[in-house]
Design an enzyme around this catalytic site. Structure first.
Site, PDB file in Angstrom:
ATOM      1  N   HIS A  15       0.803  -1.117  -0.013  1.00 47.12           N
ATOM      2  CA  HIS A  15      -0.084  -0.095  -0.220  1.00 47.12           C
ATOM      3  C   HIS A  15       0.635   1.382   0.060  1.00 47.12           C
ATOM      4  O   HIS A  15       1.858   1.299   0.326  1.00 47.12           O
ATOM      5  CB  HIS A  15      -1.095  -0.013   1.174  1.00 47.12           C
ATOM      6  CG  HIS A  15      -0.364   0.076   2.540  1.00 47.12           C
ATOM      7  ND1 HIS A  15       0.300   1.402   2.956  1.00 47.12           N
ATOM      8  CD2 HIS A  15       0.054  -0.907   3.457  1.00 47.12           C
ATOM      9  CE1 HIS A  15       0.943   1.051   4.264  1.00 47.12           C
ATOM     10  NE2 HIS A  15       0.779  -0.264   4.328  1.00 47.12           N
ATOM     11  N   GLU A  85      -2.206  -7.123   7.547  1.00 41.82           N
ATOM     12  CA  GLU A  85      -1.139  -7.302   8.248  1.00 41.82           C
ATOM     13  C   GLU A  85      -0.751  -7.915   9.449  1.00 41.82           C
ATOM     14  O   GLU A  85      -1.724  -8.032  10.519  1.00 41.82           O
ATOM     15  CB  GLU A  85      -0.658  -5.834   8.579  1.00 41.82           C
ATOM     16  CG  GLU A  85       0.842  -5.287   9.109  1.00 41.82           C
ATOM     17  CD  GLU A  85       1.902  -5.918   8.153  1.00 41.82           C
ATOM     18  OE1 GLU A  85       2.349  -6.998   7.945  1.00 41.82           O
ATOM     19  OE2 GLU A  85       2.631  -5.203   7.680  1.00 41.82           O
TER      20      GLU A  85
END
Length: 191
Positions: A15, A85
């Site tokens: 990202h 994550e």
């Protein structure tokens, strides 16, 4: 993961920049937006990915990954909860330097994460992602996060998840994994 003579590729995109990634703070469950610079850089992914066809596009459910996918031209990327994550537990929002003041030499790869995930838990989760990817006959694009994508790469390469420590991954970068004579390989990294 094994392959015959496959020539498909797994494309990984971390990202764009967030305030915490910019400052080196561990970000897992905190759902931060991209910074203006992160949006600008993520938008360049559209051109860098143009001309490539993907049979499956996946994204972490976190806003930073989904927004990166949108800016890159993939607003319909399928959310996969396994792409979140690494859960940093008590270390959420804290830098490695701050953690090392009380736990010298700490790394997410080799040390306990109080209240968070273990390396074994990460391996189990990301092995599910790799099995899903292996079932696709064609290229797959994944939008995700630094430690999780590094761990996914280690598992792709049939290594222990902790070997992800060797794969530094910057924001809004593209990496490609694939095959060479039946062995899983890294074709490009951190582009």
């Amino acid at each position: 993961m094994t392959s015959g003579e496959r020539d498909d590729r797994l494309w990984l995109v971390r990202h764009g920049e967030t305030e915490w990634s910019k400052n080196g703070r561990h970000t897992s469950t905190t759902d931060l937006p991209l910074t203006p610079e992160g949006e600008k850089t993520a938008a360049t992914l559209r051109e860098r990915l143009a001309g490539h066809s993907f049979d499956l596009v996946l994204t972490s459910p976190r806003v930073r990954a989904r927004h990166t996918a949108e800016l890159a031209g993939f607003p319909d990327a399928e959310v996969d909860e396994d792409l979140v994550e690494w859960d940093y537990g008590s270390y959420e929002g804290i830098t490695t330097a701050e953690i090392r003041k009380t736990v010298p030499g700490w790394t997410v790869w080799s040390s306990p994460v109080p209240g968070g995930e273990t390396a074994a838990q990460i391996a189990t989760r990301l092995d599910r992602v790799n099995r899903r990817i292996a079932s696709v006959d064609g290229d797959v694009l994944v939008f995700g996060h630094s430690h999780a994508l590094r761990a996914l790469t280690a598992r792709w390469l049939e290594l222990d998840v902790t070997e992800g420590r060797h794969f530094v991954l910057n924001t809004a970068t593209i990496s490609t994994l694939g095959w060479d004579r039946g062995s899983p390989v890294v074709h490009h990294w951190n582009m």
